[in-house]
Design an enzyme around this catalytic site. Structure first.
Site, short mmCIF file in Angstrom:
data_model
loop_
_atom_site.label_atom_id
_atom_site.label_comp_id
_atom_site.label_asym_id
_atom_site.label_seq_id
_atom_site.Cartn_x
_atom_site.Cartn_y
_atom_site.Cartn_z
NE ARG A 18 7.68 8.76 1.70
CZ ARG A 18 7.27 9.92 2.06
NH1 ARG A 18 5.83 10.14 2.25
NH2 ARG A 18 8.03 11.02 2.68
CG LEU A 20 4.10 3.42 -6.57
CD1 LEU A 20 4.31 3.30 -8.24
CD2 LEU A 20 3.68 1.92 -5.99
CE LYS A 21 3.26 10.74 -0.40
NZ LYS A 21 2.08 10.40 -0.07
CE LYS A 118 -7.37 -2.30 10.07
NZ LYS A 118 -6.01 -1.63 10.30
CB SER A 445 -6.84 18.34 14.03
OG SER A 445 -7.63 17.38 13.57
NE ARG A 527 -2.68 9.07 3.77
CZ ARG A 527 -3.73 9.51 4.08
NH1 ARG A 527 -4.22 10.46 3.30
NH2 ARG A 527 -4.36 9.47 5.24
CB CYS A 655 -13.74 8.14 13.48
SG CYS A 655 -11.84 8.26 13.57
CD GLU A 677 -17.49 7.33 10.49
OE1 GLU A 677 -17.86 7.48 9.43
OE2 GLU A 677 -17.45 6.72 11.11
CG HIS A 706 -13.16 12.10 4.75
ND1 HIS A 706 -14.02 11.26 5.73
CD2 HIS A 706 -11.90 11.84 4.75
CE1 HIS A 706 -12.81 10.43 6.27
NE2 HIS A 706 -11.69 11.05 5.76
#
Ligand code: GLN
Ligand code: ZN
Length: 771
Positions: A18, A20-21, A118, A445, A527, A655, A677, A706
């Site tokens: 990872r 690039l992340k 998406k 959560s 991500r 959501c 949501e 968010h």
């Protein structure tokens, strides 16, 4: 005679570790320079090209790399940059401002990110290009040419990947302020001129081949779209001089659009025969002699090793028909959707490992298939080990457990139905829980603080014992329950501190899943997600959530919700076996969850929430196929949940998708309480509920989780008033949009206090709450 060649449509950009992340995040934090970022990016491209070349790939892609997203890259290439970003002068700053928004006190720049959605039915998200009423297109080929030259400097010739004009338009949205009658197709003509210019410049640069991606050809197209595809193909194919064009489709069969592709006049067609096998006969019959075929036989969407003999038989049919030199072998789609390299998995179960192939391994498969080119039963290492892996997988006691198969066959309709209808259940549940009207709850959560993550890391690194880690989690859970009581919430949750991820957690507990260490796949930008691998028949060695839920319930007299991830979401967010139909695998997941629910019920949990945020994501690309999916998906949820007593209350949560068009299926899931949501599209969801009479209890999210911003009770009361107009107040719940794990405690406590206050005000206002 020329031989069959090996192609690749795109390679993962994130790097084995990872890289690039990390490089992006450093840069965004202002801790590295543009040059340093570019050095990492360029090293990744180089490594990818050399990996592909060394694996024997003949057609190397370029322009498949991206610092954030390839659709955003194409928008920039075409000059589709909305006005609000144009004030930002530096191209890299502007690019990231479009991707992620930018707030800059010094310059007064404050722009939100562009919309993201998406990419077809994958878990990759692209930035939605936005066309403006006075859109001026302008070609900026710098990225495409830079990558070409970079590869040339390594002595490599590449086939640039270019998202085609029709898919680009179909994936775009029309900006605000556009006359409602304006069609996206009104932009086609100026866009085509840019593509023509680009192709002419590529030819001048000596580029012989391009990969023109038109994935929208696997969707249902209306007549106008089909006509304009036709026109586009005619225009581009007539152009001279230009590179040869490989018209590239993936993710499904072309079906009724296949003739369109076959008469495109281009020199090549790439088809995904893993997902589009039904097109094979039509392609064999219809491919014109002027076209060569790139056969996507190695699954670019999943982690399984290819059964080379079967793929080779497929290749043989095409070779017999068209000859070796009109054939390329390739992965079905870009390898963006699979992890980078299996060789980084040191701890993977040795029985499972030979069954898998990640991006690097898939290149080797493509090479082996190109070399074999359809000659029967090749005798070489690649084929021999593929055969061995296939039989080991088929014969393994872990992929076929007779008791699991027997249980799935014994599912009968009664198991999908609760004992009583909703009204009767609801009455018993009201009597049992005696909740106030408009009950308050949360989605599951609570903040995953750096303490929580630190404790987990310490435990994993062997710096803390299991007992120490457990004690920490217990203390955290206790504190969370106490805080919820103090806030005055009516229905509590345990907080999910023991879970890293809502799917991986269950993958770790179930027999039939493997967890990778580095099996990361890009989700968007920096991500990445690490889906567990569902390889075998599923069994549950022991209860997965009962100890935590039981403990949490023991701390309070208020109802505690057990917390499970639903069967469809577990399926959707895992790499799923390809040796069993998806719906059968989903039934197996449902059965282990059904057992877990029974155990939670026996442990005294009166409510259990079964989250299904991914239910809409599973919808097939074509509407014609939706009903089949929805039937088995809804039934899997019912199979998981219908075994409990009437008095046990089943919650579900969804959501970040548009649920309006599948509300009747959602209702059929028959959860007693559904939290949803609404912040993304507050008005739309409520309008959907005005149209569709949702029959059970519902909690439309009253605040967006968010944002660190704390909402006021007044705002939330307003929302509850709106909701009460379309949902009878007695069936209304009060909750946030989604889980709170990404937030910090102080803001969570203040927001929930406001939410509880809002519920009290609304209760008083809505009076005795008639039905
Ligand atoms: N129960 C989960 C949580 O609260 C639900 C997460 C989700 O909807 N994606 O985090
Ligand atoms: Zn959610």
């Amino acid at each position: 005679m020329m031989a069959t060649t090996a192609g690749c449509l795109g390679y993962p950009r994130i790097g084995k570790a990872r890289e690039l992340k990390r490089a992006l995040e450093l840069y965004w934090q202002g801790r590295s320079t543009p040059d340093e970022l570019e050095r990492v990016a360029s090293a990744l491209r180089r490594e990818n090209w050399l990996t592909m070349r060394d694996a024997g790939v003949d057609h190397l892609p370029s322009n498949d790399f991206s610092l954030y997203d390839h659709v955003l890259d194409m928008a920039v290439t075409l000059g589709v940059v909305p006005a609000r970003y144009r004030a930002i002068e530096d191209p890299l700053d502007r690019y990231f401002a479009m991707a992620r928004g930018r707030q800059d006190a010094a310059t007064g720049i404050d722009v939100p990110a562009m919309e993201m959605t998406k990419w077809f039915d994958t878990n990759y998200h692209y930035i939605v290009p936005e066309l403006e009423a006075d859109q001026a297109f302008r070609l900026d080929g710098s990225k495409i040419f830079r990558e070409l030259r970079e590869a040339r400097a390594l002595g490599l010739r590449t086939r640039p990947v270019i998202l085609g004009p029709c898919s680009f338009l179909l994936l775009s949205k029309l900006g605000s302020g556009m006359e409602p009658s304006r069609s996206r197709w009104s932009f086609l003509e100026p866009l085509l001129r840019l593509y023509e210019e680009l192709f002419i410049r590529l030819a001048a640069e000596g580029v012989t081949d391009v990969q023109l991606d038109e994935p929208c050809l696997v969707l249902e197209l209306d007549e106008q779209a089909q006509d304009l595809y036709e026109l586009t193909f005619e225009r581009l194919s007539r152009l001279a001089p230009r590179p040869k064009i490989l018209l590239t489709t993936y993710f499904g069969p072309l079906r009724e659009n296949l003739p369109l592709a076959l008469r495109s006049g281009f020199e090549g067609l790439h088809v995904d025969v893993v997902r589009g096998e039904e097109d094979v006969e039509a392609i064999l019959d219809g491919l014109p002699p002027s076209m060569s075929l790139s056969l996507g036989v190695v699954d670019g969407r999943n982690v399984w090793r290819t059964h080379l003999d079967i793929a080779n038989e497929q290749v043989a049919r095409f070779r017999t028909r068209f000859g070796a030199d009109r054939l390329q072998v390739a992965p079905s789609c870009s390898l963006l959707h699979v992890p980078v390299d299996l060789s980084t998995e040191a701890r993977l179960d040795p029985e499972i490992r030979p069954w898998l192939a990640f991006a690097a391994q898939k290149l080797g498969e493509v090479r082996a298939l190109a070399d074999a080119a359809g000659t029967p039963t090749p005798q070489n290492d690649a084929f021999a080990s593929s055969r061995l892996a296939a039989s080991s997988r088929r014969l393994s006691l872990r992929t076929r457990k007779p008791e699991v198969r027997a249980r799935v066959s014994a599912i009968e309709p009664g198991m999908l139905r609760r004992a009583s209808e909703f009204d009767a259940r609801s009455e018993k549940q009201r009597a049992r829980f005696a909740l106030p009207p408009l009950p308050t709850t949360t989605i599951g959560s609570f903040p995953q603080t750096s303490d929580v993550r630190g404790a987990r890391a310490a435990f994993r690194a062997g710096k803390a014992t299991e007992a120490e880690y457990e004690a920490f989690l217990r203390a955290e859970t206790r504190r969370c329950v106490e805080k919820q009581e103090a806030l005055g919430l009516d229905v509590l949750v345990h907080g999910e501190f023991e879970r890293t991820d809502m799917v991986e957690y269950f993958g770790e507990k179930l027999d039939g899943f493997a967890i990778t260490e580095n099996g990361w796949v890009q989700s968007y930008g920096s991500r990445c997600v690490k889906p567990p691998i569902l390889f075998g028949d599923l069994t549950r060695p022991s209860p997965m959530t009962v100890p935590w839920s039981r403990y949490a319930q023991s701390l309070t007299n208020r109802p505690m919700k057990g917390m499970l991830t639903g069967p469809v979401t577990i399926l959707q967010w895992s790499f799923v076996r390809n040796d069993l139909p998806r719906e059968d695998t989903c039934r197996q997941i449902a059965l282990v969850l059904r057992d877990e629910l029974a155990d939670l019920e026996s442990a005294g949990l009166g409510m259990v929430q079964v989250d299904e945020p991914a239910i809409r994501e599973g919808l097939p690309l074509r509407k014609r196929d939706w009903n089949t999916y929805l039937r088995w998906a809804v039934d899997a949820f019912r199979l998981a949940t219908a075994g409990v007593r009437d008095e046990t209350q089943i919650h579900s949560h969804m959501c970040y998708s548009e649920f309006g068009d599948i509300l009747s299926s959602i209702a059929e899931m028959d959860a007693d309480v559904l939290s949803m949501e609404t912040s993304r599209s507050r008005m739309e969801l409520l309008a959907d509920f005005a149209r569709f009479d949702y029959p059970n209890d519902i909690g439309p999210g009253v605040y967006d989780i968010h944002s660190p911003r704390v909402p006021t009770s007044t705002e939330m009361v307003d929302l509850l008033r709106l909701a009460a107009r379309v949902v009878p107040p007695r069936r209304l719940w009060v909750n946030p949009d989604c889980g709170l794990k990404t937030r910090a405690w102080p803001e969570v406590e203040r927001a929930l206090a406001e939410m509880v206050a809002a519920a009290r005000i609304a209760r008083a206002e809505l009076g005795g709450l008639p039905s």
